[in-house]
Design an enzyme around this catalytic site. Structure first.
Site, short mmCIF file in Angstrom:
data_model
loop_
_atom_site.label_atom_id
_atom_site.label_comp_id
_atom_site.label_asym_id
_atom_site.label_seq_id
_atom_site.Cartn_x
_atom_site.Cartn_y
_atom_site.Cartn_z
CG HIS A 1 -2.12 -0.94 0.93
ND1 HIS A 1 -3.41 -0.62 1.22
CD2 HIS A 1 -2.16 -2.17 0.38
CE1 HIS A 1 -4.21 -1.62 0.86
NE2 HIS A 1 -3.47 -2.58 0.36
CB VAL B 1 0.53 5.66 -1.00
CG1 VAL B 1 1.78 6.48 -1.21
CG2 VAL B 1 -0.44 6.39 -0.09
N PRO C 1 -6.35 -1.36 -5.92
CG PRO C 1 -5.09 -3.15 -6.73
CD PRO C 1 -4.99 -1.79 -6.13
CG ASP D 1 -1.94 -20.87 1.46
OD1 ASP D 1 -2.68 -21.86 1.18
OD2 ASP D 1 -0.71 -20.92 1.46
CG ASP E 1 3.64 -22.28 1.03
OD1 ASP E 1 2.77 -21.54 0.55
OD2 ASP E 1 3.39 -23.14 1.90
C1 HEM Z 1 -3.73 -7.60 -7.14
C2 HEM Z 1 -4.21 -6.65 -6.41
C3 HEM Z 1 -4.52 -6.84 -4.96
C4 HEM Z 1 -5.74 -6.81 -4.39
C5 HEM Z 1 -7.08 -6.58 -5.09
C6 HEM Z 1 -5.56 -7.07 -2.97
C7 HEM Z 1 -6.58 -7.11 -2.05
C8 HEM Z 1 -6.44 -7.55 -0.75
C9 HEM Z 1 -7.54 -7.71 0.18
C10 HEM Z 1 -9.00 -7.38 -0.12
C11 HEM Z 1 -7.03 -8.21 1.33
C12 HEM Z 1 -7.80 -8.56 2.61
C13 HEM Z 1 -7.86 -7.32 3.47
C14 HEM Z 1 -8.89 -7.43 4.57
O1 HEM Z 1 -9.91 -8.11 4.38
O2 HEM Z 1 -8.66 -6.83 5.63
C15 HEM Z 1 -5.60 -8.36 1.15
C16 HEM Z 1 -4.72 -8.83 2.11
C17 HEM Z 1 -3.36 -8.90 1.93
N1 HEM Z 1 -2.65 -8.42 0.84
FE1 HEM Z 1 -3.43 -7.89 -0.93
N2 HEM Z 1 -4.23 -7.25 -2.71
C18 HEM Z 1 -3.54 -7.13 -3.89
C19 HEM Z 1 -2.18 -7.22 -4.05
C20 HEM Z 1 -1.28 -7.42 -3.03
C21 HEM Z 1 0.17 -7.31 -3.18
C22 HEM Z 1 0.88 -6.95 -4.47
C23 HEM Z 1 0.70 -7.58 -1.96
C24 HEM Z 1 2.14 -7.59 -1.52
C25 HEM Z 1 3.16 -7.74 -2.33
C26 HEM Z 1 -0.40 -7.89 -1.05
C27 HEM Z 1 -0.27 -8.29 0.25
C28 HEM Z 1 -1.33 -8.66 1.08
C29 HEM Z 1 -1.16 -9.34 2.37
C30 HEM Z 1 0.15 -9.84 2.97
C31 HEM Z 1 -2.45 -9.47 2.92
C32 HEM Z 1 -2.82 -10.08 4.28
C33 HEM Z 1 -2.79 -8.97 5.32
C34 HEM Z 1 -3.11 -9.41 6.73
O3 HEM Z 1 -3.22 -10.59 7.06
O4 HEM Z 1 -3.25 -8.51 7.58
N3 HEM Z 1 -1.58 -7.75 -1.75
N4 HEM Z 1 -5.27 -7.93 -0.13
#
Ligand code: HEM
Ligand SMILES: *[C@@H]1O[C@H](CO)[C@@H](O)[C@H](O)[C@H]1NC(C)=O
Ligand SMILES: *[C@@H]1O[C@H](CO)[C@@H](O)[C@H](O)[C@H]1NC(C)=O
Length: 241
Positions: free
Chosen positions: A67, A71, A83, A160, A168
């Site tokens: 993020h 930003v 996104p 996952d 992984d």
């Molecule tokens: C392709 C576009 C992406 C979308 C639409 C997206 C969307 C989301 C959403 C909706 C969540 C759940 C948040 C929640 O319910 O509180 C999430 C969690 C997460 N995202 Fe993404 N994400 C994207 C790309 C990425 C990228 C590029 C990374 C890092 C390189 C990333 C890392 C994470 C991680 C580690 C979590 C888990 C966070 C936690 O457990 O607190 N995401 N993402």
């Protein structure tokens, strides 16, 4: 994963040392070599301790880094609209291309979703109303995510399904079996142009890790603000007024 996170955290951990540091308009990994020569060891030990204390901290930091890098895409002082998880493959591709990341890099980067959790509000429609989802998996996720808006919105489920806390490549195997939790994740394996790379990463953990490492370093280099550009937000959700 650790190295880029550590670079991000270098900025936090060594704030005090910056007072004596020199200002520079170029980013360099050696920025702290004089003012804080042990920065990488310091940050690594702080991050290890934080993750040991609270396992999800690894995922939180990884998401924070994502993020942080996207930003500047916010045009208005509103909460971030990255996104959204409802995005189509085209929407996702466009968003990443806008910051100079290729579709292949996007496929590697979303592999970050092999750890961490999502809230029911972000996967409700998928587990109740989408057809490209493994039915048994959908039922399991429905059990902790009530169908009506407003009830259980913040309930968490792992992104996952197989190894929720291990970094992984099983995220890719899940998606091949239609066990992706987010609509946006499943878009990456839904009969489109990214299917073959998803399958490759599912078969080859090493190729995933190599590509992920390269892509996340590149993500960290998106339009860096240096010198007097940019600002440190008082409230991280909005531009300072
Ligand atoms: C392709 C576009 C992406 C979308 C639409 C997206 C969307 C989301 C959403 C909706 C969540 C759940 C948040 C929640 O319910 O509180 C999430 C969690 C997460 N995202 Fe993404 N994400 C994207 C790309 C990425 C990228 C590029 C990374 C890092 C390189 C990333 C890392 C994470 C991680 C580690 C979590 C888990 C966070 C936690 O457990 O607190 N995401 N993402
Ligand atoms: C996704 O793409 C469609 C079609 O190009 C467009 O109408 C829509 O506004 C886009 N949505 C987002 C969130 O970018
Ligand atoms: C699923 O679709 C039905 C029919 O369109 C709708 O009434 C219902 O609210 C949807 N449920 C969720 C959780 O999206």
């Amino acid at each position: 994963m650790a190295s880029s996170m550590i670079i991000s955290f270098a900025l936090l951990a060594c704030t005090l040392y910056l007072i004596n540091g020199t200002s520079s308009t170029q980013l360099t990994p050696k920025f702290y070599s004089q003012s804080c020569p042990k920065v990488f060891e310091v940050v690594q030990s702080v991050v290890h301790a934080a993750v040991a204390k609270e396992r999800r901290m690894g995922a939180s930091l990884l998401r924070l880094h994502f993020h942080d890098c996207f930003v500047n895409e916010e045009e208005t002082p509103k909460p971030p609209t990255f996104p959204p998880p409802t995005s189509s493959l085209n929407n996702l591709t466009t968003t990443f291309q806008a910051v100079g990341l290729s579709t292949n890099e996007m496929v590697a980067l979303t592999g970050a979703h092999n750890i961490g959790k999502a809230q029911c509000i972000n996967f409700r429609v998928r587990v109740y109303n989408e057809s490209n989802i493994d039915p048994l998996f959908a039922v399991i996720r429905q059990s902790h995510c009530p169908p009506s808006t407003g009830s259980g919105d913040n309930n968490l489920a792992p992104l996952d399904v197989r190894t929720p806390a291990r970094f992984d490549n099983l995220y890719y195997k899940n998606l091949i079996r239609q066990q992706g939790l987010l609509h946006s994740d499943q878009q990456l394996h839904s009969g489109g142009s990214t299917d073959s790379l998803m399958e490759q990463y599912g078969r080859e953990p090493v190729s995933f890790k190599i590509d992920f490492a390269a892509a996340i370093v590149k993500m960290g280099d998106i339009r860096p603000l240096t010198g007097a550009d940019g600002e440190i937000r008082r409230n991280c959700r909005v531009v300072n007024s």
